[in-house]
Design a protein around this motif. Structure first.
Motif, mmCIF file in Angstrom:
data_model
loop_
_atom_site.group_PDB
_atom_site.id
_atom_site.type_symbol
_atom_site.label_atom_id
_atom_site.label_comp_id
_atom_site.label_asym_id
_atom_site.label_seq_id
_atom_site.Cartn_x
_atom_site.Cartn_y
_atom_site.Cartn_z
ATOM 1 N N ALA A 144 67.329 -30.405 -90.273
ATOM 2 C CA ALA A 144 68.376 -29.486 -90.745
ATOM 3 C C ALA A 144 69.713 -30.203 -90.895
ATOM 4 O O ALA A 144 70.437 -30.006 -91.878
ATOM 5 N N SER A 149 72.460 -26.258 -88.024
ATOM 6 C CA SER A 149 71.460 -26.631 -87.028
ATOM 7 C C SER A 149 71.841 -26.010 -85.694
ATOM 8 O O SER A 149 72.848 -26.378 -85.092
ATOM 9 N N VAL A 208 66.365 -25.799 -94.798
ATOM 10 C CA VAL A 208 67.752 -25.849 -95.265
ATOM 11 C C VAL A 208 67.794 -25.879 -96.785
ATOM 12 O O VAL A 208 68.604 -25.176 -97.414
ATOM 13 N N GLU A 209 66.936 -26.666 -97.397
ATOM 14 C CA GLU A 209 66.906 -26.745 -98.861
ATOM 15 C C GLU A 209 66.524 -25.410 -99.490
ATOM 16 O O GLU A 209 66.893 -25.123 -100.632
ATOM 17 N N ARG A 249 64.276 -29.855 -92.739
ATOM 18 C CA ARG A 249 64.942 -30.214 -93.992
ATOM 19 C C ARG A 249 64.589 -29.221 -95.095
ATOM 20 O O ARG A 249 65.462 -28.748 -95.833
ATOM 21 N N ALA A 281 69.392 -21.470 -92.290
ATOM 22 C CA ALA A 281 69.752 -22.200 -91.080
ATOM 23 C C ALA A 281 68.487 -22.384 -90.245
ATOM 24 O O ALA A 281 67.494 -21.679 -90.421
ATOM 25 N N GLY A 316 72.559 -28.761 -93.363
ATOM 26 C CA GLY A 316 72.492 -27.329 -93.112
ATOM 27 C C GLY A 316 73.026 -26.981 -91.741
ATOM 28 O O GLY A 316 73.557 -27.827 -91.026
#
Length: 249
Positions: free
Chosen positions: A120, A127, A98-99, A95, A103, A125
């Motif tokens: 993700a 994955s 992605v933030e 997580r 990727a 995002g």
């Protein structure tokens, strides 16, 4: 077809880039052998055919991943339990990556890999799962949005490195160690540059780090600076910051 009755076998034969002479000349033509439906299927197990399959795996991998945004590869054990702290850490890392604008690429299997893919996907995002053909089939976990299955480990490992800007390595077994030391060797020998490697879980990795320092480096088999090729942490935010700091994002 082949050699018409009454004609002698030629002394020289060119088959594409291959030259054959004297006793090595083969009867018939390449087209004839291609279209001939008779004969066994042993040719599909020959090395030249394997080369074609290897080539096709590279083409499929490059084609599927060429347009990925900046990515981080996350490794870890397929045996990590969904209710374990390690699994939750994998979700949080996926997580957080992605933030941070990345990727997430994993081996696509269960356990720690599934955790990172799950994080993700939950963060909306990209994955990615790069699976491998094994006798004990695992299949791609349900949180993979882009999946590629490979026959050959070395093709798969090329994809992990080529399309990632760094590695996060969760606790894992022999496969995880293989991927870790592959990456360390590539960085040490400067086959890749600007490639941060983060080991997540200080207690788990402590024995390995101690062995590298006290046996490998102390025994003159590696240099002290090789211990700077990786970082060890228990903090998700620090892991993400360390693995992404050299990407310019």
């Amino acid at each position: 077809m082949g050699i018409p009755e009454g004609e002698t076998k030629p002394e020289e034969q060119r088959l594409g880039p291959v030259l054959r002479r004297r006793d090595q000349v083969q009867p018939g033509t390449t087209d004839q052998r291609l279209l001939d439906t008779e004969g066994d299927s042993e040719w599909v197990h020959t090395d030249p055919w394997r080369v074609m399959r290897i080539q096709s795996e590279f083409v499929e991998g490059f084609g599927a991943l060429a347009e990925l945004p900046s990515a981080i590869s996350v490794f870890g054990s397929a045996r990590t339990k969904p209710d374990s702290p390690e699994y939750e850490a994998g979700v949080r890392i996926g997580r957080a990556l992605v933030e941070a604008g990345f990727a997430v690429i994993t081996g696509g299997g269960p356990g720690a890999m599934e955790a990172a893919n799950k994080g993700a996907r939950e963060a909306k995002g990209v994955s990615v799962g790069l699976g491998i053909e094994l006798p004990f089939e695992q299949g791609l976990n349900p949180h993979v949005d882009i999946g590629v299955n490979f026959r050959y480990f070395f093709v798969r490992k090329t994809m992990f490195v080529k399309y990632a800007q760094g590695f996060v390595v969760l606790p894992g077994g022999l496969g995880t160690l293989d991927e870790l030391f592959e990456a360390l060797t590539l960085v040490q020998t400067r086959k890749v540059t600007r490639f941060p490697i983060v080991l997540f879980g200080t207690q788990y990795w402590k024995g390995l780090v101690d062995w590298l320092r006290d046996s490998v480096v102390a025994g003159g088999k590696a240099s002290e600076r090789d211990l700077l090729l990786f970082h060890v942490t228990d903090d998700v935010d620090e892991a993400v910051a360390l693995v992404t700091k050299e990407t310019g994002k």
